[in-house]
Design an enzyme around this catalytic site. Sequence first.
Site, PDB file in Angstrom:
ATOM      1  N   HIS A 206      -1.854  34.619 -58.610  1.00 64.95           N
ATOM      2  CA  HIS A 206      -1.003  34.900 -57.441  1.00 64.95           C
ATOM      3  C   HIS A 206      -1.830  34.728 -56.170  1.00 64.95           C
ATOM      4  CE1 HIS A 206      -3.292  38.580 -58.027  1.00 64.95           C
ATOM      5  NE2 HIS A 206      -3.079  38.851 -56.746  1.00 64.95           N
ATOM      6  N   ASP A 208      -2.276  36.814 -52.346  1.00 67.36           N
ATOM      7  CA  ASP A 208      -1.931  38.112 -51.764  1.00 67.36           C
ATOM      8  C   ASP A 208      -1.077  37.865 -50.521  1.00 67.36           C
ATOM      9  OD1 ASP A 208      -3.424  39.299 -53.754  1.00 67.36           O
ATOM     10  OD2 ASP A 208      -5.189  39.640 -52.497  1.00 67.36           O
ATOM     11  N   HIS A 263      -5.660  33.536 -57.082  1.00 63.41           N
ATOM     12  CA  HIS A 263      -6.654  34.199 -57.916  1.00 63.41           C
ATOM     13  C   HIS A 263      -5.978  34.930 -59.073  1.00 63.41           C
ATOM     14  CE1 HIS A 263      -5.413  36.949 -54.710  1.00 63.41           C
ATOM     15  NE2 HIS A 263      -5.688  37.965 -55.523  1.00 63.41           N
ATOM     16  N   ARG A 273     -13.197  46.867 -66.595  1.00 69.74           N
ATOM     17  CA  ARG A 273     -13.364  46.478 -65.186  1.00 69.74           C
ATOM     18  C   ARG A 273     -12.574  47.448 -64.318  1.00 69.74           C
ATOM     19  NH1 ARG A 273     -14.148  42.025 -61.544  1.00 69.74           N
ATOM     20  NH2 ARG A 273     -12.537  41.983 -59.945  1.00 69.74           N
TER      21      ARG A 273
HETATM   22  C1  LIG Z   1       5.116  40.936 -59.158  1.00 72.38           C
HETATM   23  C2  LIG Z   1       4.826  41.483 -57.998  1.00 72.38           C
HETATM   24  C3  LIG Z   1       3.760  42.523 -57.812  1.00 72.38           C
HETATM   25  C4  LIG Z   1       3.479  42.433 -56.329  1.00 72.38           C
HETATM   26  C5  LIG Z   1       4.895  42.278 -55.824  1.00 72.38           C
HETATM   27  C6  LIG Z   1       5.397  41.122 -56.685  1.00 72.38           C
HETATM   28  O1  LIG Z   1       6.808  40.998 -56.730  1.00 72.38           O
HETATM   29  C7  LIG Z   1       4.754  39.819 -56.165  1.00 72.38           C
HETATM   30  C8  LIG Z   1       3.448  40.088 -55.376  1.00 72.38           C
HETATM   31  C9  LIG Z   1       2.596  41.186 -56.034  1.00 72.38           C
HETATM   32  C10 LIG Z   1       1.448  41.663 -55.137  1.00 72.38           C
HETATM   33  C11 LIG Z   1       0.145  40.890 -55.337  1.00 72.38           C
HETATM   34  C12 LIG Z   1      -0.900  41.451 -54.369  1.00 72.38           C
HETATM   35  C13 LIG Z   1      -0.946  42.981 -54.359  1.00 72.38           C
HETATM   36  O2  LIG Z   1      -1.560  43.430 -55.562  1.00 72.38           O
HETATM   37  C14 LIG Z   1       0.486  43.573 -54.277  1.00 72.38           C
HETATM   38  C15 LIG Z   1       0.441  45.084 -54.061  1.00 72.38           C
HETATM   39  C16 LIG Z   1       1.260  42.868 -53.214  1.00 72.38           C
HETATM   40  O3  LIG Z   1       1.431  43.208 -52.062  1.00 72.38           O
HETATM   41  O4  LIG Z   1       1.841  41.737 -53.744  1.00 72.38           O
HETATM   42  C17 LIG Z   1       1.271  43.111 -55.495  1.00 72.38           C
HETATM   43  C18 LIG Z   1       2.723  43.611 -55.660  1.00 72.38           C
HETATM   44  C19 LIG Z   1       2.800  44.907 -56.462  1.00 72.38           C
HETATM   45  O5  LIG Z   1       2.051  45.092 -57.440  1.00 72.38           O
HETATM   46  O6  LIG Z   1       3.668  45.728 -56.131  1.00 72.38           O
HETATM   47  O1  AKG Z   2      -8.352  43.641 -59.827  1.00 69.23           O
HETATM   48  C1  AKG Z   2      -8.833  42.659 -59.283  1.00 69.23           C
HETATM   49  O2  AKG Z   2     -10.019  42.367 -59.359  1.00 69.23           O
HETATM   50  C2  AKG Z   2      -7.937  41.758 -58.452  1.00 69.23           C
HETATM   51  C3  AKG Z   2      -6.492  42.207 -58.509  1.00 69.23           C
HETATM   52  C4  AKG Z   2      -5.609  41.522 -57.530  1.00 69.23           C
HETATM   53  O3  AKG Z   2      -5.783  40.369 -57.241  1.00 69.23           O
HETATM   54  C5  AKG Z   2      -4.539  42.285 -56.903  1.00 69.23           C
HETATM   55  O4  AKG Z   2      -4.363  43.479 -57.234  1.00 69.23           O
HETATM   56  O5  AKG Z   2      -3.835  41.709 -56.051  1.00 69.23           O
HETATM   57 FE   FE2 Z   3      -4.592  39.778 -55.562  1.00 72.79          FE
END
Ligand SMILES: C=C1C[C@]23C[C@@]1(O)CC[C@H]2[C@@]12CC[C@H](O)[C@@](C)(C(=O)O1)[C@H]2[C@@H]3C(=O)O
Ligand code: AKG
Ligand code: FE2
Length: 341
Positions: A206, A208, A263, A273
């Site tokens: 994904h 961020d 990443h 981890r």
């Molecule tokens: C599958 C998902 C988890 C996420 C929200 C989403 O619908 C798509 C983006 C995901 C992500 C990735 C980065 C961060 O870890 C996170 C908090 C974010 O802002 O986008 C997560 C979301 C989550 O885990 O709620």
């Molecule tokens: O846990 C990690 O090292 C990265 C996780 C990550 O990419 C995320 O939470 O968005």
């Molecule tokens: Fe991430």
Amino acid sequence: MVVLTKQAIEHFPIVKNSCKSPSFFNDVPVIDLSKPDSKNLIVKACEEFGFFKVINHNVPMEFIITLESEAIKFFSSPLSEKLKAGPADPFGYGNKKIGQNGDIGWVEYILLSTNSEFNYQKFASILGVNPETIRAAVNDYVSAVKKVSCDILEMLAEGLNINPKNVFSKLLMDEKSDSVFRLNHYPPCPAIEEFTGKNLIGFGEHTDPQIISVLRSNNTSGLQILLTNGHWISVPPDPSSFFINVGDSLQVMTNGRFKSVKHRVLANSVKSRLSMIYFGGPPLTEKIAPLPSLMEGKDSLYKEFTWFEYKKSTYTIRLADNRLVLFEKSLRRHDVYNLNS
Ligand SMILES: C=C1C[C@]23C[C@@]1(O)CC[C@H]2[C@@]12CC[C@H](O)[C@@](C)(C(=O)O1)[C@H]2[C@@H]3C(=O)O
Ligand SMILES: O=C(O)CCC(=O)C(=O)O
Ligand SMILES: [Fe+2]
């Protein structure tokens, strides 16, 4: 989450076409924050990889160790106790399930918002400590990494010759900044090699969505980034440094000059981890658009949107989906469909 059968593991995502020992990215750009001339190196790293490591960051090791040890205690608690702090909706304790759209990974986590009052009571009762102890550990750590993020964003603005230099950092400093903090725990998974010989996905690929992400992990590898040549490469862990990701919003604000890096995390068969990530985001009402000084006479690559709209869309799609493409100007509906399917 410890004993796994072949049937149980079959439901987990694995890395297709992977060799068992991925290559390490030994040329991760390293930025020394104590050196004022690092600003140009930061710009270069954001353009080339959307990813770099920072040293001499001034975050007291004590803040890191204190929070890490509270996190270890929490994740070592019985599952029945941890589940009392869940489900993650999106905030709270989550186990294997990431987001609301069917993504899973070999991970458990705590997700919290940095600007709204979090229910520390739940965590504290599980740990048998005063909620203030947990609140203070999170606040000390988050305030310190937020400062690192702002310093980096200001160096970036200087490196890009943007005035004033707080154009990006003011969004994180805003009291309504929609930032998020995450603790991820990836238990070791010995069964995966035994059953498949392949790598198990801890956290699927994904980008961020926010402006900037600041990641610190223990000494266990697992984080990989996707290089522009299409190869996934493992980032050697370094518990005394921070790893910085360019987020989608910074890609848009630089009109695509900086790339938000794809990443993922692979589970380890032997070691656990633990990572802590601060995701610096703007206020919900903030318009995310290229900065005029970076347009250089070109059109914006993106339609206008607010962080609220972007976030809402992010939460309706899967982890690996290309979120930004939905906001690009030139694409027609069927292109979006093809890219996300
Ligand atoms: C599958 C998902 C988890 C996420 C929200 C989403 O619908 C798509 C983006 C995901 C992500 C990735 C980065 C961060 O870890 C996170 C908090 C974010 O802002 O986008 C997560 C979301 C989550 O885990 O709620
Ligand atoms: O846990 C990690 O090292 C990265 C996780 C990550 O990419 C995320 O939470 O968005
Ligand atoms: Fe991430």
